[in-house]
Design a protein around this motif. Sequence first.
Motif, PDB file in Angstrom:
ATOM      1  N   TRP A 166       0.933  -1.285  -0.237  1.00  0.00           N
ATOM      2  CA  TRP A 166      -0.045  -0.018  -0.258  1.00  0.00           C
ATOM      3  C   TRP A 166       1.259   1.332  -0.203  1.00  0.00           C
ATOM      4  CZ3 TRP A 166      -4.629   0.949  -0.307  1.00  0.00           C
ATOM      5  CH2 TRP A 166      -5.259   2.034  -0.297  1.00  0.00           C
ATOM      6  N   PRO A 167       0.667   2.451  -0.949  1.00  0.00           N
ATOM      7  CA  PRO A 167       1.632   3.162  -1.005  1.00  0.00           C
ATOM      8  C   PRO A 167       1.367   4.425   0.626  1.00  0.00           C
ATOM      9  CG  PRO A 167      -0.506   2.684  -2.433  1.00  0.00           C
ATOM     10  CD  PRO A 167      -0.437   2.089  -1.194  1.00  0.00           C
ATOM     11  N   GLU A 168       2.638   4.581   0.985  1.00  0.00           N
ATOM     12  CA  GLU A 168       2.965   4.920   2.442  1.00  0.00           C
ATOM     13  C   GLU A 168       1.952   6.359   2.042  1.00  0.00           C
ATOM     14  OE1 GLU A 168       7.373   5.151   3.376  1.00  0.00           O
ATOM     15  OE2 GLU A 168       7.291   3.201   2.746  1.00  0.00           O
ATOM     16  N   ASN A 169       2.453   7.206   1.457  1.00  0.00           N
ATOM     17  CA  ASN A 169       1.046   8.160   1.847  1.00  0.00           C
ATOM     18  C   ASN A 169      -0.409   7.977   1.213  1.00  0.00           C
ATOM     19  OD1 ASN A 169       1.346   7.714  -1.081  1.00  0.00           O
ATOM     20  ND2 ASN A 169       1.598  10.382  -1.575  1.00  0.00           N
ATOM     21  N   TRP A 170      -0.617   7.516   1.034  1.00  0.00           N
ATOM     22  CA  TRP A 170      -2.162   7.434   1.493  1.00  0.00           C
ATOM     23  C   TRP A 170      -2.383   6.623   2.408  1.00  0.00           C
ATOM     24  CZ3 TRP A 170      -4.106   4.279  -3.232  1.00  0.00           C
ATOM     25  CH2 TRP A 170      -3.433   4.743  -4.049  1.00  0.00           C
ATOM     26  N   LYS A 171      -3.434   7.796   3.420  1.00  0.00           N
ATOM     27  CA  LYS A 171      -3.582   7.947   4.937  1.00  0.00           C
ATOM     28  C   LYS A 171      -5.366   7.537   4.720  1.00  0.00           C
ATOM     29  CE  LYS A 171       0.421   9.207   5.917  1.00  0.00           C
ATOM     30  NZ  LYS A 171       0.733   7.844   7.059  1.00  0.00           N
ATOM     31  N   LEU A 172      -5.278   6.846   5.782  1.00  0.00           N
ATOM     32  CA  LEU A 172      -7.071   6.152   5.910  1.00  0.00           C
ATOM     33  C   LEU A 172      -7.651   6.292   7.233  1.00  0.00           C
ATOM     34  CD1 LEU A 172      -5.297   2.208   6.058  1.00  0.00           C
ATOM     35  CD2 LEU A 172      -6.656   3.975   3.839  1.00  0.00           C
ATOM     36  N   THR A 173      -8.409   7.515   7.309  1.00  0.00           N
ATOM     37  CA  THR A 173      -9.235   8.440   7.853  1.00  0.00           C
ATOM     38  C   THR A 173     -10.171   7.645   8.025  1.00  0.00           C
ATOM     39  OG1 THR A 173      -8.075  10.434   8.136  1.00  0.00           O
ATOM     40  CG2 THR A 173     -10.321  10.053   8.565  1.00  0.00           C
ATOM     41  N   VAL A 174     -10.765   6.898   9.134  1.00  0.00           N
ATOM     42  CA  VAL A 174     -12.089   6.084   9.492  1.00  0.00           C
ATOM     43  C   VAL A 174     -12.744   6.633  10.362  1.00  0.00           C
ATOM     44  CG1 VAL A 174     -12.766   3.838  10.081  1.00  0.00           C
ATOM     45  CG2 VAL A 174     -10.472   4.156   9.937  1.00  0.00           C
ATOM     46  N   LEU A 175     -14.651   7.145   9.430  1.00  0.00           N
ATOM     47  CA  LEU A 175     -14.761   7.590  10.457  1.00  0.00           C
ATOM     48  C   LEU A 175     -16.209   6.824  11.323  1.00  0.00           C
ATOM     49  CD1 LEU A 175     -16.279   9.669   7.625  1.00  0.00           C
ATOM     50  CD2 LEU A 175     -14.154  10.101   9.710  1.00  0.00           C
ATOM     51  N   ILE A 176     -15.781   6.283  12.563  1.00  0.00           N
ATOM     52  CA  ILE A 176     -16.865   5.260  13.447  1.00  0.00           C
ATOM     53  C   ILE A 176     -18.079   6.174  14.629  1.00  0.00           C
ATOM     54  CG2 ILE A 176     -16.722   3.779  14.910  1.00  0.00           C
ATOM     55  CD1 ILE A 176     -13.826   4.102  14.624  1.00  0.00           C
ATOM     56  N   PRO A 177     -19.298   6.211  13.809  1.00  0.00           N
ATOM     57  CA  PRO A 177     -20.422   6.527  14.309  1.00  0.00           C
ATOM     58  C   PRO A 177     -20.639   5.637  15.765  1.00  0.00           C
ATOM     59  CG  PRO A 177     -21.003   5.197  12.332  1.00  0.00           C
ATOM     60  CD  PRO A 177     -19.516   5.130  12.675  1.00  0.00           C
ATOM     61  N   ASP A 178     -21.571   6.396  16.412  1.00  0.00           N
ATOM     62  CA  ASP A 178     -22.544   5.338  17.765  1.00  0.00           C
ATOM     63  C   ASP A 178     -23.305   4.971  17.825  1.00  0.00           C
ATOM     64  OD1 ASP A 178     -24.089   7.347  17.162  1.00  0.00           O
ATOM     65  OD2 ASP A 178     -24.028   8.615  19.303  1.00  0.00           O
ATOM     66  N   TYR A 179     -23.642   4.483  16.410  1.00  0.00           N
ATOM     67  CA  TYR A 179     -24.048   3.288  16.538  1.00  0.00           C
ATOM     68  C   TYR A 179     -23.946   2.171  15.870  1.00  0.00           C
ATOM     69  CZ  TYR A 179     -25.492   5.156  11.381  1.00  0.00           C
ATOM     70  OH  TYR A 179     -24.720   5.144  10.056  1.00  0.00           O
ATOM     71  N   GLU A 180     -24.401   1.213  15.945  1.00  0.00           N
ATOM     72  CA  GLU A 180     -23.887   0.117  15.374  1.00  0.00           C
ATOM     73  C   GLU A 180     -25.457  -0.591  14.086  1.00  0.00           C
ATOM     74  OE1 GLU A 180     -24.565  -3.281  17.768  1.00  0.00           O
ATOM     75  OE2 GLU A 180     -23.410  -2.136  19.678  1.00  0.00           O
ATOM     76  N   LEU A 181     -24.814  -1.453  13.123  1.00  0.00           N
ATOM     77  CA  LEU A 181     -25.400  -1.593  12.092  1.00  0.00           C
ATOM     78  C   LEU A 181     -24.611  -3.235  11.862  1.00  0.00           C
ATOM     79  CD1 LEU A 181     -26.691  -2.368   9.970  1.00  0.00           C
ATOM     80  CD2 LEU A 181     -24.686  -0.858   8.134  1.00  0.00           C
ATOM     81  N   ASP A 182     -26.080  -4.476  12.303  1.00  0.00           N
ATOM     82  CA  ASP A 182     -25.593  -5.436  12.494  1.00  0.00           C
ATOM     83  C   ASP A 182     -25.141  -6.347  10.706  1.00  0.00           C
ATOM     84  OD1 ASP A 182     -25.788  -8.536  11.938  1.00  0.00           O
ATOM     85  OD2 ASP A 182     -26.924  -8.085  13.901  1.00  0.00           O
ATOM     86  N   THR A 183     -24.756  -6.760  10.755  1.00  0.00           N
ATOM     87  CA  THR A 183     -24.215  -7.076   8.734  1.00  0.00           C
ATOM     88  C   THR A 183     -25.161  -8.287   8.347  1.00  0.00           C
ATOM     89  OG1 THR A 183     -21.634  -7.058  10.634  1.00  0.00           O
ATOM     90  CG2 THR A 183     -22.328  -8.543   7.921  1.00  0.00           C
ATOM     91  N   ARG A 184     -25.807  -8.525   9.528  1.00  0.00           N
ATOM     92  CA  ARG A 184     -27.242  -9.601   8.464  1.00  0.00           C
ATOM     93  C   ARG A 184     -28.077  -8.146   7.966  1.00  0.00           C
ATOM     94  NH1 ARG A 184     -28.619 -12.653  13.829  1.00  0.00           N
ATOM     95  NH2 ARG A 184     -28.145 -10.930  15.018  1.00  0.00           N
ATOM     96  N   ILE A 185     -28.222  -7.735   8.989  1.00  0.00           N
ATOM     97  CA  ILE A 185     -28.820  -6.252   8.467  1.00  0.00           C
ATOM     98  C   ILE A 185     -28.766  -5.873   6.363  1.00  0.00           C
ATOM     99  CG2 ILE A 185     -30.292  -4.142   8.457  1.00  0.00           C
ATOM    100  CD1 ILE A 185     -30.718  -4.991  11.581  1.00  0.00           C
ATOM    101  N   ALA A 186     -27.790  -5.641   7.179  1.00  0.00           N
ATOM    102  CA  ALA A 186     -26.649  -4.697   5.979  1.00  0.00           C
ATOM    103  C   ALA A 186     -26.733  -6.020   4.502  1.00  0.00           C
ATOM    104  CB  ALA A 186     -25.104  -4.404   6.432  1.00  0.00           C
TER     105      ALA A 186
END
Length: 308
Positions: A166-186
């Motif tokens: 993976w390119p070293e200068n490519w950063k990953l920003t994760v936006l983690i909300p305060d609610y859940e989403l069950d994978t089965r629903i998704a």
Amino acid sequence: MKVSVKVPATTANLGPGFDCLGLALPIYNEITVEETVMPGSGIEINIIEDSETFDILSIPKNEDNIVYKAIELLYNFVGQSVSDIKITIKTNIPVTRGLGSSASVIVGGLMAANELLGKPADDAVLLSIAAEVEGHPDNVTPAMFGGFCLSSLEDDGSVFYSKIPWPENWKLTVLIPDYELDTRIARSVLPENISISDAAFNIRKCAMLTDAVYRKDSEAMKRCLKDKIHQPYRENLIKGFKELNELLTNKENILGCVISGAGPSILVISENNGFEKVENEVKQVFDDLNVICDIRTLSIENNGSKVI
């Protein structure tokens, strides 16, 4: 004897790579497996929560626990029955947020149990069992090996995979909300069938994305993160995703915005500190939706799981 394994979080799909692309992230769970000294004591499963913001009450603490199920498959593979064991899961990866929490504990439990058994199974066997329990290989592969991984669950149950730098200068920003989403629903909102044109669109984008990563081509990457298989159907479940896509389109040094796994977390890929310039705007999107969001800008975790 007991063994502990530290396993990274993962973000899967990256837009067009449904069930086959994944990245490891430097957020970790720690899984400890030990043989208990009291015969007949059965199974003991303990959950230690590092953060008060993640609900773990729904995690089973009996034979239905996915870590136990994975360990049982490994024991069966070597012709043994599971002895009385104690499993401790120290969790720091948010649960049901699209960050591979289940994959991490499956991989950690398998690796720890394999050490206890004297390492009778190689990586290929462990990965195959992990994918069988998880149902697909996109999260368990980078959880085990780290980095950016392409993976395919084959008809014989084996997992064919490749790891691309993976390119070293490519950063990953994760936006983690305060609610859940069950994978089965998704998954339930996905269509049973898709058109040939949509399948061809994703094949093109996924191939081009892999090439863009390999060549470290930022301009090409910006054109590769579109998807017609899962995101159009899931975006209504992900608060702020549509708004962020509109906001971040054509922003300087922002390569793209995708749903992380099944959601509801969102992944933004950027370079040259591009996300810092728009972070306040992103926060405002969530404020307007009354969503509390944990924002973390990270580098990729290249080393994967390790025994500690």
